[in-house]
Motif scaffolding. Structure first.
Motif, PDB file in Angstrom:
ATOM      1  N   TYR A   1       0.974  -1.296   0.018  1.00  0.00           N
ATOM      2  CA  TYR A   1       0.206  -0.171   0.088  1.00  0.00           C
ATOM      3  C   TYR A   1       0.860   1.265   0.026  1.00  0.00           C
ATOM      4  O   TYR A   1       1.569   1.524   0.960  1.00  0.00           O
ATOM      5  CB  TYR A   1      -1.054   0.107   1.232  1.00  0.00           C
ATOM      6  CG  TYR A   1      -2.141  -1.222   1.166  1.00  0.00           C
ATOM      7  CD1 TYR A   1      -3.144  -1.147   0.511  1.00  0.00           C
ATOM      8  CD2 TYR A   1      -1.549  -2.277   1.697  1.00  0.00           C
ATOM      9  CE1 TYR A   1      -4.156  -2.108   0.709  1.00  0.00           C
ATOM     10  CE2 TYR A   1      -2.410  -3.339   1.684  1.00  0.00           C
ATOM     11  CZ  TYR A   1      -3.800  -3.192   1.297  1.00  0.00           C
ATOM     12  OH  TYR A   1      -4.681  -4.035   1.145  1.00  0.00           O
ATOM     13  N   GLY A   2       0.774   1.989  -0.990  1.00  0.00           N
ATOM     14  CA  GLY A   2       1.548   3.392  -1.331  1.00  0.00           C
ATOM     15  C   GLY A   2       2.842   2.969  -1.938  1.00  0.00           C
ATOM     16  O   GLY A   2       3.133   2.011  -2.515  1.00  0.00           O
ATOM     17  N   ASP A   3       3.784   3.758  -1.611  1.00  0.00           N
ATOM     18  CA  ASP A   3       5.282   3.712  -2.241  1.00  0.00           C
ATOM     19  C   ASP A   3       6.014   2.689  -1.496  1.00  0.00           C
ATOM     20  O   ASP A   3       7.088   2.368  -1.996  1.00  0.00           O
ATOM     21  CB  ASP A   3       5.915   4.868  -2.462  1.00  0.00           C
ATOM     22  CG  ASP A   3       6.160   5.687  -1.096  1.00  0.00           C
ATOM     23  OD1 ASP A   3       5.883   5.299   0.015  1.00  0.00           O
ATOM     24  OD2 ASP A   3       6.520   6.980  -0.973  1.00  0.00           O
ATOM     25  N   GLY A   4       5.822   2.258  -0.312  1.00  0.00           N
ATOM     26  CA  GLY A   4       6.601   1.339   0.413  1.00  0.00           C
ATOM     27  C   GLY A   4       7.679   2.187   1.245  1.00  0.00           C
ATOM     28  O   GLY A   4       8.491   1.382   2.089  1.00  0.00           O
TER      29      GLY A   4
ATOM     30  N   PRO B   1      -3.185   1.584  -3.568  1.00  0.00           N
ATOM     31  CA  PRO B   1      -3.167   2.908  -3.233  1.00  0.00           C
ATOM     32  C   PRO B   1      -2.937   3.009  -1.726  1.00  0.00           C
ATOM     33  O   PRO B   1      -3.215   2.102  -1.104  1.00  0.00           O
ATOM     34  CB  PRO B   1      -4.703   3.363  -3.635  1.00  0.00           C
ATOM     35  CG  PRO B   1      -5.141   2.456  -4.654  1.00  0.00           C
ATOM     36  CD  PRO B   1      -4.504   1.340  -4.379  1.00  0.00           C
ATOM     37  N   PRO B   2      -2.365   3.996  -1.322  1.00  0.00           N
ATOM     38  CA  PRO B   2      -2.153   4.217   0.335  1.00  0.00           C
ATOM     39  C   PRO B   2      -3.422   4.091   0.993  1.00  0.00           C
ATOM     40  O   PRO B   2      -4.632   4.581   0.737  1.00  0.00           O
ATOM     41  CB  PRO B   2      -1.426   5.285   0.420  1.00  0.00           C
ATOM     42  CG  PRO B   2      -1.519   6.226  -1.127  1.00  0.00           C
ATOM     43  CD  PRO B   2      -1.738   5.422  -1.848  1.00  0.00           C
ATOM     44  N   ARG B   3      -3.422   3.754   2.188  1.00  0.00           N
ATOM     45  CA  ARG B   3      -4.619   3.575   3.101  1.00  0.00           C
ATOM     46  C   ARG B   3      -4.638   4.999   3.886  1.00  0.00           C
ATOM     47  O   ARG B   3      -3.666   5.518   4.541  1.00  0.00           O
ATOM     48  CB  ARG B   3      -4.442   2.400   4.008  1.00  0.00           C
ATOM     49  CG  ARG B   3      -4.609   0.950   3.323  1.00  0.00           C
ATOM     50  CD  ARG B   3      -4.522  -0.090   4.107  1.00  0.00           C
ATOM     51  NE  ARG B   3      -3.026  -0.406   4.847  1.00  0.00           N
ATOM     52  CZ  ARG B   3      -2.777  -1.194   5.390  1.00  0.00           C
ATOM     53  NH1 ARG B   3      -3.591  -2.378   5.415  1.00  0.00           N
ATOM     54  NH2 ARG B   3      -1.284  -1.354   5.930  1.00  0.00           N
ATOM     55  N   ASP B   4      -5.701   5.122   4.130  1.00  0.00           N
ATOM     56  CA  ASP B   4      -6.183   6.374   4.669  1.00  0.00           C
ATOM     57  C   ASP B   4      -5.566   6.379   6.431  1.00  0.00           C
ATOM     58  O   ASP B   4      -5.589   5.330   6.913  1.00  0.00           O
ATOM     59  CB  ASP B   4      -7.982   6.499   5.150  1.00  0.00           C
ATOM     60  CG  ASP B   4      -8.267   6.888   3.836  1.00  0.00           C
ATOM     61  OD1 ASP B   4      -7.558   7.248   2.839  1.00  0.00           O
ATOM     62  OD2 ASP B   4      -9.615   6.829   3.560  1.00  0.00           O
ATOM     63  N   GLN B   5      -5.030   7.362   6.833  1.00  0.00           N
ATOM     64  CA  GLN B   5      -4.564   7.376   8.199  1.00  0.00           C
ATOM     65  C   GLN B   5      -3.344   6.635   8.555  1.00  0.00           C
ATOM     66  O   GLN B   5      -3.320   5.934   9.695  1.00  0.00           O
ATOM     67  CB  GLN B   5      -5.495   7.581   9.436  1.00  0.00           C
ATOM     68  CG  GLN B   5      -6.534   8.693   9.264  1.00  0.00           C
ATOM     69  CD  GLN B   5      -7.362   9.006  10.638  1.00  0.00           C
ATOM     70  OE1 GLN B   5      -7.767   7.477  10.958  1.00  0.00           O
ATOM     71  NE2 GLN B   5      -7.830  10.185  11.047  1.00  0.00           N
ATOM     72  N   ASP B   6      -2.868   6.026   7.561  1.00  0.00           N
ATOM     73  CA  ASP B   6      -1.771   5.262   7.569  1.00  0.00           C
ATOM     74  C   ASP B   6      -0.513   5.944   8.029  1.00  0.00           C
ATOM     75  O   ASP B   6       0.192   6.911   7.126  1.00  0.00           O
ATOM     76  CB  ASP B   6      -1.444   4.559   6.392  1.00  0.00           C
ATOM     77  CG  ASP B   6      -0.375   3.281   6.613  1.00  0.00           C
ATOM     78  OD1 ASP B   6      -0.026   3.093   7.892  1.00  0.00           O
ATOM     79  OD2 ASP B   6      -0.131   2.512   5.651  1.00  0.00           O
ATOM     80  N   ILE B   7       0.259   5.839   9.235  1.00  0.00           N
ATOM     81  CA  ILE B   7       1.256   6.701   9.649  1.00  0.00           C
ATOM     82  C   ILE B   7       2.534   6.236   8.828  1.00  0.00           C
ATOM     83  O   ILE B   7       2.950   5.312   8.517  1.00  0.00           O
ATOM     84  CB  ILE B   7       1.449   6.117  11.320  1.00  0.00           C
ATOM     85  CG1 ILE B   7       0.471   6.541  12.098  1.00  0.00           C
ATOM     86  CG2 ILE B   7       2.827   6.934  11.625  1.00  0.00           C
ATOM     87  CD1 ILE B   7       0.640   5.889  13.508  1.00  0.00           C
ATOM     88  N   LYS B   8       3.093   7.462   8.252  1.00  0.00           N
ATOM     89  CA  LYS B   8       4.277   7.220   7.368  1.00  0.00           C
ATOM     90  C   LYS B   8       5.549   6.927   8.003  1.00  0.00           C
ATOM     91  O   LYS B   8       6.281   6.023   7.577  1.00  0.00           O
ATOM     92  CB  LYS B   8       4.681   8.764   7.001  1.00  0.00           C
ATOM     93  CG  LYS B   8       5.533   8.614   5.759  1.00  0.00           C
ATOM     94  CD  LYS B   8       5.137   7.972   4.354  1.00  0.00           C
ATOM     95  CE  LYS B   8       6.042   8.071   3.341  1.00  0.00           C
ATOM     96  NZ  LYS B   8       5.536   7.357   2.168  1.00  0.00           N
ATOM     97  N   HIS B   9       5.755   7.404   9.369  1.00  0.00           N
ATOM     98  CA  HIS B   9       6.950   6.961   9.926  1.00  0.00           C
ATOM     99  C   HIS B   9       6.714   6.792  11.289  1.00  0.00           C
ATOM    100  O   HIS B   9       6.037   7.655  12.145  1.00  0.00           O
ATOM    101  CB  HIS B   9       8.131   8.053   9.740  1.00  0.00           C
ATOM    102  CG  HIS B   9       8.460   8.200   8.265  1.00  0.00           C
ATOM    103  ND1 HIS B   9       9.127   7.385   7.673  1.00  0.00           N
ATOM    104  CD2 HIS B   9       8.380   9.465   7.703  1.00  0.00           C
ATOM    105  CE1 HIS B   9       9.317   7.938   6.367  1.00  0.00           C
ATOM    106  NE2 HIS B   9       8.927   9.120   6.423  1.00  0.00           N
ATOM    107  N   SER B  10       7.411   5.859  11.999  1.00  0.00           N
ATOM    108  CA  SER B  10       7.251   5.503  13.405  1.00  0.00           C
ATOM    109  C   SER B  10       8.415   4.979  13.782  1.00  0.00           C
ATOM    110  O   SER B  10       9.098   3.623  13.506  1.00  0.00           O
ATOM    111  CB  SER B  10       6.097   4.567  13.892  1.00  0.00           C
ATOM    112  OG  SER B  10       5.854   4.028  15.484  1.00  0.00           O
ATOM    113  N   ARG B  11       9.145   5.405  14.920  1.00  0.00           N
ATOM    114  CA  ARG B  11      10.220   4.893  15.372  1.00  0.00           C
ATOM    115  C   ARG B  11      10.368   5.432  17.048  1.00  0.00           C
ATOM    116  O   ARG B  11      10.034   6.610  17.346  1.00  0.00           O
ATOM    117  CB  ARG B  11      11.464   5.477  14.987  1.00  0.00           C
ATOM    118  CG  ARG B  11      12.780   5.012  15.459  1.00  0.00           C
ATOM    119  CD  ARG B  11      14.048   4.967  14.432  1.00  0.00           C
ATOM    120  NE  ARG B  11      14.362   6.463  14.030  1.00  0.00           N
ATOM    121  CZ  ARG B  11      15.237   7.072  14.540  1.00  0.00           C
ATOM    122  NH1 ARG B  11      15.952   6.760  15.450  1.00  0.00           N
ATOM    123  NH2 ARG B  11      15.303   8.364  13.851  1.00  0.00           N
TER     124      ARG B  11
END
Length: 729
Positions: free
Chosen positions: A200-203, A261-271
């Motif tokens: 989903y999205g660009d990975g 396609p990217p999913r709604d409210q999918d967090i882009k970065h998490s660490r």
């Protein structure tokens, strides 16, 4: 100690159960099996299929009085929490409150619970630290944040020691396709099913993936820690979904990717920042993302193979049952058909020879006898019936009628003969077959009993081995090994050898310990240190050729155990290696042989390995600092080094009564370099040449007493160098 793990049959909970079991804890599990599986926990434990909200949980707390509670039971799906927030709150909040309440009521010493990175919400300013403001976006994250507040208040109100972990994306064996780290298990399952991976999205979205065994280790470490509050539990490393796909492509090169396609409210970065947990729990993740993926992939591939084997085994079992039924039918049908075939042959012979009671030999008797011998009682009776029918047919063909046959004694006599032969032969063969079957049954039972006893033996051995490992890795032995590592921290070989005597004596609990240095030719041993021996009992040097047990140790490099109880031979002797050569040997004695076991041998091996490691480190340090250790162009030790060795010799003398001599040298128009070239070849491996703070040349002779002075002075005689005894230790 007793530990209760809620959700213990689940993905993370089962690994935590394994970790605590390895450390000797008694494991108790509460799980409603909504997502867990009992097969996940193979270690010894007590399990209860209950919801953590159930009032019956109090009976479990009352009965067992747990030392620690690890609360992992939860609803872990963000999407489900959006669909049914009431269920999410009920499972995640009410369940935790019930566990907190029971823990405080029944004196639980430590309460550990799982929070989540979901509490940070959409904030992409990474890494997230524990003191950052939280802003969860889904009911799941909200319920986890509420859990943190409850745990903090129970610490304040009821003095319940609580610690929570905000997990990053956990992955590993036994994971299902839900939860925050589910992308790993989803991708691997699709990979094994030869399905395309759904991207989903660009990975390029990144996550902080942490291997489940690292999580279990941190949870275990937190039980006995003194800290409370909240900690991020993560690797503090960002890995993108594309990285995940790249690693998986190395495991299965022909994978396919389906872009969506990217999913709604999918967090882009998490660490998550893990500095606090690493500092306060002395913890660090052991597995890189690539290593964890390899282990996870191997697990899922193994599970898939086992499932295929199970299906194949079920089909094989059904086939075996079918074959068994066919064999059972053939067991009765084939002999009967062969019996009828033999009867047809018998009938043809009988009718062709016009057989009668006065004529040639009765073929039917042979037929009955042969069938009885081959097949036993059942077929013999059938052959008798067929023979009687054939006899009757022959009599009727001869012009007799049935009524007259009933009065014919010869006819009945022949029938009696048939019956007698059939019963006797059939009974004898049947009895023989029964005896054979009984013997086969006995053999089968004996084989089963042997297999059973062998399995019991293996289980006992496994338990013994596990117990031995526990003894070596925990409790008293753990403390002793820790003491050994602290005692052997010196970077000076002389001090390591001196410390080794104390270490071996303490750990092995033996009366006598001796350490000898081996010369470079492996032909002589020089006494370095000893304890428990009288000064006159030990030889200062040993020639290897005179002692077979020393030859064995030097030849095979293994521990020698005096199993024959030879006189004047130590109980155990172990080599200490340096650079693939035996540098020293350690001998222990004074232990009662009846109390000696494999445990002591293994413990001695571990202890000598520690000493060898410390010694190797010391020698490596000496090699690396050689320029600073010696006076330039000589083998004369610098004042600081020489003083440290001299102090060590004093300690050895004080503790173990090993003497030494310190000689002062006076040089007459000769340089230190020339003196070094003359003196060094005359010294033993255990002797030292150095200078004091006043730059005066001194010789330190190990394991040497005043009685040896005359011989030593003769050996060191030089026209421009004079020696005087400065002190005797």
């Amino acid at each position: 100690m007793k530990v209760l793990i809620t959700g213990g049959y689940g993905f993370i909970g089962s690994h935590i159960a394994d970790r605590f079991h390895k450390e000797g804890y008694e494991i108790y599990i509460i799980d409603n099996l909504s997502t867990g599986n009992k097969a996940n926990v193979q270690v010894k434990h007590r399990g209860y299929v209950l919801d953590v909200k159930d009032p019956k949980c109090e009976e479990i707390f009352r009965a067992y009085r747990f030392d620690a509670v690890v609360h992992m039971a939860a609803q872990v799906s963000v999407s489900k929490s959006l669909v049914n927030p009431h269920l999410d709150t009920e499972a995640n909040v009410l369940g935790l409150v019930n566990m907190l309440d029971l823990s405080a009521k029944y004196g639980v010493k430590r309460f550990i619970y799982a929070s989540s990175a979901a509490v940070y919400g959409l904030d992409e300013q990474v890494p997230h630290q524990e003191d950052k403001a939280v802003d969860p976006i889904a009911p799941y994250g909200i319920s986890k944040y509420v859990n943190e507040i409850y745990a903090k208040k129970w610490l304040e109100l009821y003095d319940l020691s609580t610690i929570g972990f905000r997990f990053s994306n956990v992955y590993g064996p036994r994971q299902n396709s839900g939860g925050e780290g589910g992308v790993v298990s989803i991708f691997i399952n699709d990979l094994l099913d030869n399905k395309p991976l759904k991207l989903y999205g660009d990975g390029e979205q990144t996550r902080d993936f942490i291997y489940v065994e690292d999580v279990a280790d941190a949870v275990f470490r937190s039980v006995n820690a003194s800290v409370t509050g909240l900690y991020n539990l993560s690797t503090n490393q960002s890995s993108s979904v594309n990285d995940l796909i790249e690693y998986l492509s190395q495991l299965q090169p022909d994978l396919k990717v389906q872009k969506n396609p990217p999913r709604d409210q999918d967090i882009k970065h998490s660490r998550l920042d893990n500095a606090a947990v690493m500092r306060d729990l002395d913890w660090a993740p052991l597995y890189s993302f690539k290593e964890g993926l390899e282990r996870t992939y191997a697990y899922f591939a193994g599970q898939r193979a086992q499932a295929e084997v199970a299906v194949s085994a079920a089909a094989t079992a059904e086939l075996k049952q079918s074959k068994a039924r066919m064999r059972q039918r053939r067991k009765w049908l084939l002999p009967t058909l062969e019996n009828f075939a033999a009867f047809i042959l018998t009938a043809w012979l009988s009718l062709s020879l016009v057989d009668n009671m006065y004529g040639v030999i009765d073929v039917k008797l042979f037929y009955i006898t042969i069938i009885g011998i081959l097949y036993g009682n059942r077929q013999a009776l059938i052959s008798v019936v067929l023979s009687i029918c054939l006899l009757t047919y022959q009599e009727l063909q001869a012009g007799r009628d049935l009524l007259s046959l009933t009065y014919d004694t010869d006819f009945f006599f022949r029938i009696a003969i048939y019956l007698f032969i059939g019963l006797v032969v059939g009974y004898a063969i049947e009895r023989k077959n029964v005896r054979i079957a009984q013997q086969e049954q006995k053999v089968s039972e004996a084989t089963e009993r042997y297999d059973f006893l062998e399995n019991i033996y293996k289980e006992v051995r496994d338990v013994k081995d596990e117990l031995q490992l526990r003894i070596l890795n925990s409790g008293d032995s753990y403390g002793k090994i820790y003491y050994a590592t602290k005692e052997l921290e010196s970077l000076e070989p002389e001090i390591v050898f001196n410390s080794a005597v104390n270490v071996v004596k303490s750990i092995m609990r033996v009366e006598k310990v001796t350490i000898y240095r081996v010369n470079k030719y492996q032909s002589y041993l020089r006494l370095l240190a000893s304890s428990g021996h009288h000064a006159d009992d030990l030889k200062k040097s040993l020639r290897v050729a005179d002692f077979p047990y020393l030859q064995k140790v030097l030849e095979n490099g293994q521990i020698y155990v005096n199993k024959e109880l030879e006189a004047d031979v130590p109980l155990m002797v172990a080599p200490i290696y340096h650079r693939d050569q035996v540098a020293a040997i350690i001998a222990v004695d004074g232990m009662k042989f009846e109390s000696f076991s494999l445990y002591h041998q293994n413990l001695f091996q571990i202890t000598t390995n520690l000493i060898a490691s410390a010694l190797s480190k010391a020698f490596t340090f000496i090699d690396a600092t050689e320029n600073d250790r010696y006076v330039e162009g000589t083998t004369i030790l610098q004042p600081a080094i020489f003083s440290e060795i001299l102090q060590s010799k004093n300690e050895i003398k004080h503790q173990h009564q090993v003497p030494y001599l310190l000689l002062q040298s006076a040089l007459d128009d000769i340089s230190l370099q020339e003196a070094s070239q003359f003196i060094t070849p005359l010294l033993r491996e255990t002797d030292y040449l150095g200078v004091n703070k006043e730059q005066q040349l001194q010789v330190l002779l190990s394991n040497t007493s005043e009685q040896d002075i005359e011989v030593i002075m003769s050996r060191l005689s030089h026209p421009k160098i004079s020696f005087a005894v400065l002190s005797e230790g």
